[in-house]
Design a protein around this motif. Sequence first.
Motif, short mmCIF file in Angstrom:
data_model
loop_
_atom_site.label_atom_id
_atom_site.label_comp_id
_atom_site.label_asym_id
_atom_site.label_seq_id
_atom_site.Cartn_x
_atom_site.Cartn_y
_atom_site.Cartn_z
N CYS A 113 0.85 -1.19 0.00
CA CYS A 113 0.00 0.00 0.00
C CYS A 113 0.88 1.23 0.00
CB CYS A 113 -0.91 0.02 1.23
SG CYS A 113 -2.36 -1.01 1.01
N VAL A 114 0.49 2.22 -0.82
CA VAL A 114 1.16 3.51 -0.80
C VAL A 114 0.26 4.42 0.03
CG1 VAL A 114 1.99 5.44 -2.16
CG2 VAL A 114 2.12 3.12 -3.10
N TYR A 115 0.76 4.90 1.17
CA TYR A 115 -0.04 5.76 2.05
C TYR A 115 -0.04 7.21 1.57
CZ TYR A 115 -0.81 2.02 5.42
OH TYR A 115 -1.24 0.86 6.02
N GLU A 116 -1.12 7.91 1.81
CA GLU A 116 -1.25 9.36 1.50
C GLU A 116 -1.15 9.68 0.01
OE1 GLU A 116 -2.20 10.99 4.03
OE2 GLU A 116 -1.55 9.60 5.59
N GLY A 117 -1.70 8.84 -0.84
CA GLY A 117 -1.77 9.14 -2.27
C GLY A 117 -0.40 9.39 -2.90
N TYR A 118 -0.36 10.28 -3.88
CA TYR A 118 0.90 10.55 -4.59
C TYR A 118 1.99 11.09 -3.65
CZ TYR A 118 -1.49 9.82 -9.02
OH TYR A 118 -2.17 9.27 -10.06
N LEU A 155 3.98 8.28 -2.59
CA LEU A 155 4.81 7.75 -3.67
C LEU A 155 6.04 8.64 -3.85
CD1 LEU A 155 4.30 5.29 -5.41
CD2 LEU A 155 3.36 6.77 -7.18
N VAL A 156 5.86 9.95 -3.72
CA VAL A 156 6.97 10.89 -3.86
C VAL A 156 7.93 10.76 -2.68
CG1 VAL A 156 7.57 13.36 -3.93
CG2 VAL A 156 5.62 12.52 -5.26
N ARG A 157 7.38 10.59 -1.49
CA ARG A 157 8.24 10.52 -0.29
C ARG A 157 8.89 9.15 -0.08
NH1 ARG A 157 5.88 14.41 4.38
NH2 ARG A 157 5.13 16.05 3.02
N GLY A 158 8.19 8.11 -0.46
CA GLY A 158 8.76 6.76 -0.31
C GLY A 158 8.94 6.37 1.15
N GLY A 159 9.97 5.59 1.43
CA GLY A 159 10.27 5.17 2.80
C GLY A 159 9.08 4.46 3.44
N ASP A 160 8.70 4.97 4.60
CA ASP A 160 7.66 4.35 5.38
C ASP A 160 6.26 4.50 4.77
OD1 ASP A 160 7.42 2.79 7.55
OD2 ASP A 160 6.80 4.42 8.90
N TYR A 161 6.16 5.34 3.76
CA TYR A 161 4.85 5.54 3.12
C TYR A 161 4.45 4.35 2.24
CZ TYR A 161 4.78 10.44 4.57
OH TYR A 161 4.74 11.60 5.30
N ILE A 162 5.43 3.50 1.95
CA ILE A 162 5.12 2.33 1.10
C ILE A 162 5.34 1.08 1.94
CG2 ILE A 162 5.70 1.11 -1.04
CD1 ILE A 162 6.76 3.83 -2.11
N ARG A 163 4.25 0.35 2.17
CA ARG A 163 4.35 -0.80 3.10
C ARG A 163 3.74 -2.06 2.51
NH1 ARG A 163 1.60 2.26 8.14
NH2 ARG A 163 2.60 4.25 7.70
N GLN A 164 4.39 -3.16 2.81
CA GLN A 164 3.83 -4.44 2.37
C GLN A 164 2.65 -4.81 3.29
OE1 GLN A 164 6.57 -7.29 1.04
NE2 GLN A 164 5.09 -8.97 1.04
N MET A 165 1.63 -5.36 2.69
CA MET A 165 0.42 -5.70 3.45
C MET A 165 0.20 -7.22 3.45
SD MET A 165 -0.78 -2.60 4.17
CE MET A 165 -2.54 -2.56 4.48
N GLU A 166 -0.30 -7.69 4.56
CA GLU A 166 -0.66 -9.11 4.65
C GLU A 166 -2.18 -9.24 4.63
OE1 GLU A 166 1.70 -11.14 4.32
OE2 GLU A 166 3.33 -9.70 4.70
N TRP A 167 -2.62 -10.47 4.46
CA TRP A 167 -4.06 -10.76 4.38
C TRP A 167 -4.82 -10.14 5.56
CZ3 TRP A 167 -6.52 -13.49 0.50
CH2 TRP A 167 -7.85 -13.86 0.75
N HIS A 168 -4.28 -10.32 6.77
CA HIS A 168 -5.02 -9.87 7.96
C HIS A 168 -4.95 -8.35 8.17
CE1 HIS A 168 -0.86 -10.61 9.40
NE2 HIS A 168 -1.07 -9.47 10.01
N ASP A 169 -4.04 -7.69 7.48
CA ASP A 169 -3.91 -6.23 7.66
C ASP A 169 -5.17 -5.47 7.23
OD1 ASP A 169 -1.34 -6.19 8.74
OD2 ASP A 169 -0.40 -6.25 6.75
N VAL A 170 -5.95 -6.07 6.36
CA VAL A 170 -7.13 -5.37 5.85
C VAL A 170 -8.43 -5.98 6.38
CG1 VAL A 170 -6.05 -4.44 3.77
CG2 VAL A 170 -6.98 -6.75 3.71
N ARG A 171 -8.30 -6.75 7.43
CA ARG A 171 -9.48 -7.39 8.03
C ARG A 171 -10.42 -6.31 8.57
NH1 ARG A 171 -7.24 -11.73 11.15
NH2 ARG A 171 -7.35 -12.86 9.19
#
Length: 368
Positions: A36-41, A44-60
């Motif tokens: 997931c890319v947090y906070e829209g574009y 994406l511009v900031r990178g780092g912690d704004y881009i996170r891998q998600m697991e199945w349970h993260d969106v429960r």
Amino acid sequence: RKRIAIMTSGGDSPGMNGVVRACVRMAIHMGCDALCVYEGYEGLVRGGDYIRQMEWHDVRGWLSEGGTLIGTARCMAFFERAGRLKAAKNMVLNGIDALIICGGDGSLTGADRFREEWPSLLQELVATGELKPAQVEPYQHLNLVGLVGSIDNDLSGTDATIGCYSALSRVCEMVDYIEATATSHSRAFVIEVMGRHCGWLALMGGVATGADSIFIPEKPKRDDWREEMRALVEKHRKSGKRKTIVIIAEGAQDRHGHKITPEMVKDLLADKNGLALDTRITTLGHVQRGGTAVAYDRMLATLQGVEAVRAVLEATPETKTSFIAITENKIARKPLMEAVQETKSIAKAIEAQEFEKAMTMRDTEFYD
Ligand code: ADP
């Protein structure tokens, strides 16, 4: 193992969380990594912690959450090439093979621009030494799919945008509340709803609540709307109606392009020498965006999210950027830019007071 990123952008709408949930889980189901890319574009511009891998349970539990839990933003940096360069670099550094963007026509326009520029962005990143040729090698084509999240139902080429039926339900509920008090005091209410270029919410809200009169941008009333409304309301009142409800879209205007404001309608209804009604204005504002998604939007978010993941997995370098639509109850992939261009043409036609043209392009018999 492919890595698919999901992002929400622009104005939030109910159902966006359903989209993220569906995309994350479908990506995992198909053997891919979901990010997931947090906070829209901005993310994406900031990178780092704004881009996170998600697991199945993260969106429960996300189907029943309103708004967007991964955040959204309006991002100035993405309008500039320098911002898009940073975004491209972050995509490569995170190994993102495909990007799914859920947003309105602005976000989708930005997405298409990003994809068009992609090869030149990579070239520049290599030329300036920010990335090595081997790093960019696997990402020659940007694989991107759009999903339309908007409460306005303003995108051409799809019958409904994700969130529009939730906003419509909220409008109905609010008008119902107002009606109770209007009837009690025999008052008139002018209710402003969202919609600068698109009157769908106002129109459907008016139909669904039996409003006395509705003002929308793309079909202005006749020049003698004041006389017409006075006669109509008078007739309704004489027949025993104890309430008057007028619904007006933010972008309401007359045939000459002059804005019609709720105050103007109030002045008419309250005119001491005319109807002399005790009249109030209510601006519904952000309650229209709030709350959880109605069942239709959850269904749309889920089916379209699944289709978006299928679309990115099936895309080839020749595939045009598509967005996921619903047309006559079928989920469909459609070319993104055509829909965005037509949406912009409608807005332009309304601004130029070419109302017939705008109505033809709206392509819905509802407006007649
Ligand atoms: P919406 O997606 O709800 O229509 P906006 O029009 O505010 O919302 O667009 C959201 C974001 O998309 C903007 O803040 C900007 O970062 C990006 N964007 C919009 N239009 C463009 C464009 N022409 N070029 C690049 N980025 C754009």
